[in-house]
Design an enzyme around this catalytic site. Sequence first.
Site, mmCIF file in Angstrom:
data_model
loop_
_atom_site.group_PDB
_atom_site.id
_atom_site.type_symbol
_atom_site.label_atom_id
_atom_site.label_comp_id
_atom_site.label_asym_id
_atom_site.label_seq_id
_atom_site.Cartn_x
_atom_site.Cartn_y
_atom_site.Cartn_z
ATOM 1 N N GLY A 17 0.918 -1.514 -0.140
ATOM 2 C CA GLY A 17 -0.181 0.151 0.148
ATOM 3 C C GLY A 17 0.854 1.344 -0.002
ATOM 4 N N LYS A 18 1.829 1.244 0.742
ATOM 5 C CA LYS A 18 2.685 2.486 0.825
ATOM 6 C C LYS A 18 3.501 2.488 -0.400
ATOM 7 C CE LYS A 18 6.982 4.158 2.350
ATOM 8 N NZ LYS A 18 7.932 4.557 3.213
ATOM 9 N N ASN A 38 -10.282 -8.905 1.560
ATOM 10 C CA ASN A 38 -9.335 -9.351 2.241
ATOM 11 C C ASN A 38 -8.033 -8.497 2.539
ATOM 12 O OD1 ASN A 38 -8.721 -10.050 -0.252
ATOM 13 N ND2 ASN A 38 -8.348 -12.261 0.054
ATOM 14 N N ALA A 39 -7.915 -7.794 1.414
ATOM 15 C CA ALA A 39 -6.698 -6.951 1.403
ATOM 16 C C ALA A 39 -6.807 -5.862 2.437
ATOM 17 C CB ALA A 39 -6.494 -6.346 -0.016
ATOM 18 N N GLY A 40 -5.821 -5.391 2.946
ATOM 19 C CA GLY A 40 -5.842 -4.423 3.738
ATOM 20 C C GLY A 40 -4.619 -3.472 3.745
ATOM 21 N N HIS A 41 -4.879 -2.179 3.067
ATOM 22 C CA HIS A 41 -3.567 -1.357 3.002
ATOM 23 C C HIS A 41 -3.711 -0.286 4.075
ATOM 24 C CE1 HIS A 41 -2.935 -3.263 -0.803
ATOM 25 N NE2 HIS A 41 -3.612 -2.599 -1.508
ATOM 26 N N ARG A 135 -19.237 -20.964 -12.234
ATOM 27 C CA ARG A 135 -20.218 -20.341 -13.208
ATOM 28 C C ARG A 135 -21.679 -20.364 -12.553
ATOM 29 N NH1 ARG A 135 -18.123 -24.454 -17.174
ATOM 30 N NH2 ARG A 135 -18.517 -25.831 -15.273
ATOM 31 N N GLN A 219 -2.476 -9.267 -1.509
ATOM 32 C CA GLN A 219 -1.977 -10.299 -0.772
ATOM 33 C C GLN A 219 -0.339 -10.630 -1.396
ATOM 34 O OE1 GLN A 219 -5.173 -10.978 -2.187
ATOM 35 N NE2 GLN A 219 -5.809 -10.397 -0.530
ATOM 36 N N ARG A 298 -5.757 -9.374 13.695
ATOM 37 C CA ARG A 298 -5.295 -10.173 14.416
ATOM 38 C C ARG A 298 -3.633 -10.032 14.500
ATOM 39 N NH1 ARG A 298 -6.843 -15.048 10.497
ATOM 40 N NH2 ARG A 298 -6.556 -13.419 8.693
HETATM 41 P P1 IMP Z 1 -8.877 -15.522 2.376
HETATM 42 O O1 IMP Z 1 -8.092 -14.547 1.515
HETATM 43 O O2 IMP Z 1 -9.546 -14.432 3.331
HETATM 44 O O3 IMP Z 1 -9.658 -16.370 1.838
HETATM 45 O O4 IMP Z 1 -7.762 -16.036 3.672
HETATM 46 C C1 IMP Z 1 -6.853 -16.829 3.116
HETATM 47 C C2 IMP Z 1 -5.491 -16.854 3.523
HETATM 48 O O5 IMP Z 1 -4.943 -15.561 3.216
HETATM 49 C C3 IMP Z 1 -5.655 -16.702 5.268
HETATM 50 O O6 IMP Z 1 -4.591 -17.078 5.713
HETATM 51 C C4 IMP Z 1 -5.500 -14.993 5.376
HETATM 52 O O7 IMP Z 1 -4.881 -14.459 6.558
HETATM 53 C C5 IMP Z 1 -4.594 -14.623 4.322
HETATM 54 N N1 IMP Z 1 -4.711 -13.310 3.616
HETATM 55 C C6 IMP Z 1 -5.622 -12.935 2.798
HETATM 56 N N2 IMP Z 1 -5.543 -11.597 2.326
HETATM 57 C C7 IMP Z 1 -4.537 -11.327 3.240
HETATM 58 C C8 IMP Z 1 -3.713 -9.997 3.208
HETATM 59 O O8 IMP Z 1 -4.062 -9.100 2.415
HETATM 60 N N3 IMP Z 1 -2.793 -9.868 3.833
HETATM 61 C C9 IMP Z 1 -2.302 -11.273 4.391
HETATM 62 N N4 IMP Z 1 -2.792 -12.223 4.563
HETATM 63 C C10 IMP Z 1 -3.971 -12.216 3.797
HETATM 64 MG MG MG Z 2 -2.336 -5.966 4.243
#
Ligand code: IMP
Ligand code: MG
Length: 425
Positions: A17-18, A38-41, A135, A219, A298
């Site tokens: 992200g940075k 699931n991503a977090g920047h 699908r 990721q 976490r």
């Molecule tokens: P999911 O992508 O939520 O299905 O998670 C599958 C695995 O990928 C888990 O171990 C999550 O902690 C990891 N994961 C998913 N997205 C990220 C991310 O952005 N950063 C770090 N780990 C991630």
């Molecule tokens: Mg992240």
Amino acid sequence: MKNTIVVGAQWGDEGKGKLVDVLAEQSNLVVRFNGGGNAGHTVMHAGETYKFHYMPSGMLHNKLCILGTGVVINPKDLLEEIELFTSSGHTPRLKISARAHIIFPHHQLIDAKEGGKIGTTGRGIGPAYSQKASRINLRILDIIADDARGRIKEALKDVKDILIYEEIFTLDEYQDYCRSVSEEYASFGEKFKPYVTDTEDLVRRAGSSEESVLFEGAQGTLLDLNYGTYPFVTSSSTLAAAAFVGGGAIPGIPIRILGITKAYTTRVGEGPFPTELFGDAASNLRKAGHEYGATTGRPRRVGHLDLYALRYAIRISGIQELAMTKIDTLALVDGIKVCTGYMIDGKEIDYFPADSPTLEKVEPIYEDVPPITNLTKAEWVELKEKSKKDLPDSIRSYIKFIEEFVEIPITILSHGPERNETIVF
Ligand code: IMP
Ligand code: MG
């Protein structure tokens, strides 16, 4: 090089992200091509901290940002992010691929039930991608269609048996769900209309013109569905190659592939992590680096820099150069080592195990690293205009050791969360 792909070279959270925020300044277009909420920047700019899950970090530069076809989108979460960004005085220049898939509440419910053994983020990523592959999922173009309600109801018929069999819903709950979600998602569709377009065409035209495109991966390479530590992976491809599949990059255009690595290693969720630290050593590093997940909060698992895994990631993703982040954190801990190989039953191996139980039992081969010099902000600023040879010996030799091992150069060094805490060599 005018076009760049940025990917994580570890298990995510490398600081993409940075880096994307830094690199976006010289780009015309910023494109996300995989993953979802699931991503977090975390991006810090002008004293403000921004946490993005969907929006490419290029947003803060007022660049045209694109969510490509390979992304899965929870419309509710994305709208909230857009509203938050707008309410803090920004105008998002955002375009969303009509072909991107939707995350529905039932995907999140399935993920909550089944994702525990992987330690997923619970955002419905796996179920959305698996129903895409089956699908039976809907795309953004469906919820903006005139007959969106009908399309949503029709699609929910395809998942009825799954939802009831898996005891996600009773029959009554399922019927209520169909009514409420078709209304809700059709109304999200209305709000999305101005943002939706043929993003692939935008990217294709920019990529082969004078404009420069920055492709932002989510990721990290070791979480890749095909080449990562399966099954402890995410459900999309996280390699640089995914920018072509999910972002609209055209094979053959000149492109630079930049991988991001931390100066050490972290991982969230379950799965093998050969260089993991425990006890005081782990909590010291976690505290020094504020290693808590941006999406789930976490505590991250932390460990020594695993050069053996990094070299595998570099090879598998075709990474040409590295940006290394959090060198400042490494200066705050002692007992630093790097892993240069793996042993199984006392014998050194020459491959990166595909089998997770095997990777669980490898014994890392370590080299000790002399303590990293702890510089003040002012000392870092002085180094900004200088070259690698002017770095303190400890940092210079750490970089040199890594470069020799992974056989590509470190071209960017990040020593703090702010945009200006970055040295480009
Ligand atoms: P999911 O992508 O939520 O299905 O998670 C599958 C695995 O990928 C888990 O171990 C999550 O902690 C990891 N994961 C998913 N997205 C990220 C991310 O952005 N950063 C770090 N780990 C991630
Ligand atoms: Mg992240």
